[in-house]
Design a protein around this motif. Sequence first.
Motif, PDB file in Angstrom:
ATOM      1  N   UNK A  13       0.811  -1.234   0.000  1.00 17.37           N
ATOM      2  CA  UNK A  13       0.000   0.000   0.000  1.00 17.37           C
ATOM      3  C   UNK A  13       0.833   1.268   0.000  1.00 17.37           C
ATOM      4  N   UNK A  14       1.989   1.251  -0.715  1.00  8.09           N
ATOM      5  CA  UNK A  14       2.917   2.389  -0.647  1.00  8.09           C
ATOM      6  C   UNK A  14       2.600   3.494  -1.648  1.00  8.09           C
ATOM      7  N   UNK A  15       1.821   3.172  -2.680  1.00  4.18           N
ATOM      8  CA  UNK A  15       1.477   4.131  -3.748  1.00  4.18           C
ATOM      9  C   UNK A  15       2.625   4.465  -4.695  1.00  4.18           C
ATOM     10  N   UNK A  16       3.740   3.740  -4.628  1.00  4.57           N
ATOM     11  CA  UNK A  16       4.863   4.034  -5.547  1.00  4.57           C
ATOM     12  C   UNK A  16       4.418   3.854  -6.989  1.00  4.57           C
ATOM     13  N   UNK A  17       3.581   2.843  -7.248  1.00  2.00           N
ATOM     14  CA  UNK A  17       3.129   2.582  -8.628  1.00  2.00           C
ATOM     15  C   UNK A  17       2.325   3.767  -9.174  1.00  2.00           C
ATOM     16  N   UNK A  18       1.469   4.345  -8.324  1.00  2.00           N
ATOM     17  CA  UNK A  18       0.656   5.482  -8.780  1.00  2.00           C
ATOM     18  C   UNK A  18       1.538   6.711  -9.003  1.00  2.00           C
ATOM     19  N   UNK A 135      -1.779   3.901  12.471  1.00  2.00           N
ATOM     20  CA  UNK A 135      -2.696   3.800  11.338  1.00  2.00           C
ATOM     21  C   UNK A 135      -1.828   3.878  10.084  1.00  2.00           C
ATOM     22  N   UNK A 136      -2.143   3.099   9.050  1.00  2.00           N
ATOM     23  CA  UNK A 136      -1.344   3.230   7.829  1.00  2.00           C
ATOM     24  C   UNK A 136      -1.613   4.599   7.191  1.00  2.00           C
ATOM     25  N   UNK A 137      -0.533   5.283   6.812  1.00  2.00           N
ATOM     26  CA  UNK A 137      -0.707   6.635   6.275  1.00  2.00           C
ATOM     27  C   UNK A 137      -1.051   6.587   4.786  1.00  2.00           C
ATOM     28  N   UNK A 138      -1.730   7.655   4.341  1.00  2.00           N
ATOM     29  CA  UNK A 138      -1.976   7.834   2.902  1.00  2.00           C
ATOM     30  C   UNK A 138      -0.766   8.548   2.323  1.00  2.00           C
ATOM     31  N   UNK A 139      -0.204   7.998   1.282  1.00  2.00           N
ATOM     32  CA  UNK A 139       1.015   8.616   0.717  1.00  2.00           C
ATOM     33  C   UNK A 139       0.717   9.597  -0.408  1.00  2.00           C
ATOM     34  N   UNK A 140      -0.404   9.452  -1.097  1.00  2.00           N
ATOM     35  CA  UNK A 140      -0.731  10.354  -2.207  1.00  2.00           C
ATOM     36  C   UNK A 140       0.418  10.422  -3.205  1.00  2.00           C
ATOM     37  N   UNK A 141       0.832  11.634  -3.567  1.00  2.00           N
ATOM     38  CA  UNK A 141       1.913  11.804  -4.557  1.00  2.00           C
ATOM     39  C   UNK A 141       3.224  12.214  -3.879  1.00  2.00           C
ATOM     40  N   UNK A 142       3.371  11.779  -2.608  1.00  2.00           N
ATOM     41  CA  UNK A 142       4.526  12.251  -1.829  1.00  2.00           C
ATOM     42  C   UNK A 142       5.865  11.865  -2.464  1.00  2.00           C
ATOM     43  N   UNK A 143       5.962  10.680  -3.073  1.00  2.00           N
ATOM     44  CA  UNK A 143       7.254  10.261  -3.645  1.00  2.00           C
ATOM     45  C   UNK A 143       7.661  11.187  -4.804  1.00  2.00           C
ATOM     46  N   UNK A 144       6.674  11.582  -5.626  1.00  2.00           N
ATOM     47  CA  UNK A 144       6.988  12.493  -6.737  1.00  2.00           C
ATOM     48  C   UNK A 144       7.428  13.851  -6.179  1.00  2.00           C
ATOM     49  N   UNK A 145       6.761  14.301  -5.117  1.00  2.00           N
ATOM     50  CA  UNK A 145       7.115  15.606  -4.529  1.00  2.00           C
ATOM     51  C   UNK A 145       8.526  15.550  -3.931  1.00  2.00           C
ATOM     52  N   UNK A 146       8.862  14.427  -3.287  1.00  2.00           N
ATOM     53  CA  UNK A 146      10.209  14.284  -2.708  1.00  2.00           C
ATOM     54  C   UNK A 146      11.246  14.341  -3.838  1.00  2.00           C
ATOM     55  N   UNK A 147      10.962  13.631  -4.923  1.00  2.00           N
ATOM     56  CA  UNK A 147      11.922  13.611  -6.050  1.00  2.00           C
ATOM     57  C   UNK A 147      12.171  15.025  -6.559  1.00  2.00           C
TER      58      UNK A 147
END
Length: 397
Positions: A13-18, A135-147
């Motif tokens: 459930x990490x959202x990396x694919x999205x 609670x498992x967090x919602x990641x949204x587009x956080x990986x793209x923002x970090x990049x």
Amino acid sequence: MVTDKVSYSECVGCSACANICPKGIISIKQNNEGFEVPMINCSECIQCGLCEKVCPGLNTIVEGDYPKKGYVVKSNELAVRRNSSSGGVFFELAKQIIKQEGKVVGAIFNEENAVVHYIATFSDDIAKLRQSKYVQSRKGKIFSEIKSELEKGTAVMFVGTPCEVAALKLFLVKNYENLFTCDFICKGAASPKIYEVYLKELEKKYKSKAKIVNFREKSLGWSNYSIKIVFENGSVYKKDRYHDWYLRGYIEENLFLRKSCSACKFKGNNRFSDITLADFWGVGKVKRKWDDDLGTSLVITNTAKGEQMLEGISDEIFDEQVPLDIALKGNSTYYDSIIPSPHRDSFFVDIDHNLFSETVKQYAYKGFPAEMKREVRNKLHWIVRKGRILISKIDFQ
Ligand SMILES: Cc1cc2nc3c(=O)[nH]c(=O)nc-3n(C[C@H](O)[C@H](O)[C@H](O)COP(=O)(O)OP(=O)(O)OC[C@H]3O[C@@H](n4cnc5c(N)ncnc54)[C@H](O)[C@@H]3O)c2cc1C
């Protein structure tokens, strides 16, 4: 397509694919257990395979060979320890990054009290990130923002579960000198839907919306922590980990954790952060004078960068090196995945029809001796805590 290859029991459930999908056709939806899972609009998929490459459920990362070191650590500021889950190491590391005009990424409660990953830019912001949210967090587009921050040259410290750190590393592909990562020893990810149901039940009882949620309130001690909820009408709910039905269902019964947590790939040394943070459970047996029941951290440096991060806060903390095998004696979740409750699946069916507290109560282990043990343990906790505080004061004099 990642959804063809990874099963629900492997998806973390990490959202990396999205985040990686160049067509933007992967959306993240809550499944019937309340956990986030990817959904792909197959007709628009161009079969680029990127979603499979970044999936921590499908890939393994090569473990570094840096010799890990263990430390017992606490912030030298009492207020920092009081307001953190363990010894306040996260807060001290975060302050350093903010001083360098960097950004700190971790989990916060948003306005609806949902747990989401968030980028903090200012020192006021890092207080919101503090403390464990079970609670498992919602990641949204956080990986793209970090990049995009990393590409600009900003120093970024990311904090998350071991699988979230692995997902970020897979997503980024290249090593960034300006990226600093912390994971923690992780029991597992609890369902956001169950947390929501729990909060709603209490909001109904107290006839008010929850304003502040604290899973690690320490007024009964660090080891006997409580959940404290302050409502908008001023009412306060507080119960210790043995008596609150959410903490009991999460910590003791393993009733509503994500399926992938029962076969976690990121246990033991198989973690990819620079630093692993944890509670130093059992510190009194290893370093008696450190046990004042206000919160003590176990810090594991996994890389040379992690070692430098710890050195960078040496003026703000007390620390001592401890052999890792000894430090980890009280923390089996470093090595082992949780064993889910045998009632997990029935729980997720029943919760749609019954009250949260009644459903946990129904499935919680309640053999007479266990209940008795719990009550006696609770009373003993209080006496032992007072004793320990007294002894630590004598030791330090
Ligand atoms: C879900 C979960 C399970 C844990 N299980 C264990 C365990 O079994 N054994 C153990 O020793 N320690 C466990 N911890 C870690 C421990 O509770 C402390 O967070 C850790 O010791 C750091 O303490 P601290 O005082 O330095 O920082 P804290 O002030 O506690 O800061 C915690 C950091 O974790 C981040 N965070 C909080 N909640 C989440 C979340 N849901 N998802 C991602 N990041 C989050 C925050 O943003 C912050 O950066 C767990 C933490 C979480 C969130």
